[in-house]
Design a protein around this motif. Structure first.
Motif, short mmCIF file in Angstrom:
data_model
loop_
_atom_site.label_atom_id
_atom_site.label_comp_id
_atom_site.label_asym_id
_atom_site.label_seq_id
_atom_site.Cartn_x
_atom_site.Cartn_y
_atom_site.Cartn_z
N UNK A 1 -25.26 21.71 5.41
CA UNK A 1 -26.67 22.12 5.28
C UNK A 1 -26.83 23.06 4.09
N UNK A 2 -25.89 24.00 3.93
CA UNK A 2 -25.96 24.92 2.79
C UNK A 2 -25.81 24.16 1.49
N UNK B 1 -24.03 31.40 5.35
CA UNK B 1 -24.24 30.01 4.94
C UNK B 1 -25.71 29.74 4.61
N UNK B 2 -26.60 30.25 5.41
CA UNK B 2 -28.03 30.08 5.13
C UNK B 2 -28.38 30.74 3.80
N UNK B 3 -27.85 31.92 3.57
CA UNK B 3 -28.10 32.64 2.32
C UNK B 3 -27.53 31.87 1.13
N UNK C 1 -17.20 36.14 12.07
CA UNK C 1 -17.52 36.96 10.90
C UNK C 1 -16.86 36.39 9.64
N UNK C 2 -17.50 36.62 8.50
CA UNK C 2 -16.98 36.15 7.21
C UNK C 2 -15.57 36.66 6.95
N UNK C 3 -15.28 37.89 7.35
CA UNK C 3 -13.96 38.47 7.13
C UNK C 3 -12.83 37.68 7.77
N UNK C 4 -13.16 36.82 8.74
CA UNK C 4 -12.14 36.01 9.41
C UNK C 4 -11.81 34.73 8.67
N UNK C 5 -12.60 34.37 7.66
CA UNK C 5 -12.35 33.08 7.01
C UNK C 5 -12.40 33.14 5.48
N UNK D 1 -12.69 40.25 -0.86
CA UNK D 1 -12.37 38.83 -0.86
C UNK D 1 -13.47 38.00 -1.47
N UNK D 2 -13.30 36.68 -1.35
CA UNK D 2 -14.30 35.72 -1.79
C UNK D 2 -14.40 34.67 -0.69
N UNK D 3 -15.61 34.22 -0.42
CA UNK D 3 -15.80 33.15 0.55
C UNK D 3 -16.44 31.96 -0.17
N UNK D 4 -15.91 30.79 0.11
CA UNK D 4 -16.44 29.57 -0.50
C UNK D 4 -16.86 28.62 0.61
N UNK D 5 -17.64 27.62 0.23
CA UNK D 5 -17.99 26.59 1.21
C UNK D 5 -16.72 25.96 1.76
N UNK D 6 -15.70 25.77 0.91
CA UNK D 6 -14.44 25.20 1.35
C UNK D 6 -13.77 26.05 2.42
N UNK D 7 -13.82 27.38 2.26
CA UNK D 7 -13.26 28.28 3.28
C UNK D 7 -13.97 28.06 4.62
N UNK D 8 -15.28 27.91 4.55
CA UNK D 8 -16.07 27.77 5.77
C UNK D 8 -15.84 26.42 6.43
N UNK D 9 -15.70 25.36 5.64
CA UNK D 9 -15.39 24.04 6.18
C UNK D 9 -14.02 24.08 6.86
N UNK D 10 -13.05 24.72 6.21
CA UNK D 10 -11.70 24.80 6.76
C UNK D 10 -11.66 25.58 8.08
N UNK D 11 -12.68 26.38 8.33
CA UNK D 11 -12.74 27.16 9.56
C UNK D 11 -13.72 26.58 10.57
#
Length: 145
Positions: free
Chosen positions: A128-129, A88-90, A2-6, A110-120
């Motif tokens: 792809x996004x 990510x698709x969105x 889930x997004x809340x985890x990263x 919070x805020x989620x960035x591509x960097x947050x997602x890469x780090x996780x």
């Protein structure tokens, strides 16, 4: 996952009547390129370092111009309980690198960035996004406003 985890949980909120200088100083102190903008406890926009450069400086606005004059008012967001793949698709489809994260009561958490997602561990899907985000133009083109 889930997004809340990263996502990034420590978020500074900007006031729309503050200046571009104040927004840039807050971004510098946070080492961030975006601030959510709220008025009366309601999210009304987002301001990015790019907004300051393209909608602010490039259009002749100085450091004392108001955030509300250059911020993006159409706020796209995700929920903390959404799956990373969906977000990510969105992000790729709507061509944004960062999204504010809300709980189901629509409060900013919070805020989620591509960097947050890469780090996780989501580098491949974030790539792809980014491919979708990097397409020229789109609804969030800085010069479309």
């Amino acid at each position: 996952m889930k997004i809340g985890n990263c996502m990034t949980r420590s978020v500074k909120i900007a006031d729309p009547d503050h200046t571009l200088r104040e927004a840039a100083q807050a971004m510098a102190s946070l080492d961030a390129g975006v601030l959510p903008v709220a008025e009366n406890n309601r999210l009304i926009g987002m301001i990015t370092d790019r907004d300051i450069a393209v909608r602010g400086v490039a259009e002749g606005r100085g450091p004392d111009a108001k955030i509300r004059d250059v911020m993006t008012t159409e706020v796209k967001y995700c929920f903390e309980d959404e799956e990373i793949d969906h977000v990510l698709q969105n992000m790729g489809n709507i061509q944004v690198r960062r999204l504010p994260v809300l709980n189901r009561d629509k409060q900013l958490v919070g805020i989620v960035s591509l960097g947050d997602l890469v780090a996780n561990g989501e580098a491949g899907k974030a790539g792809e996004a980014l491919n979708g985000i990097s397409q020229h133009g789109g609804q969030h083109s800085q010069t479309a406003h």
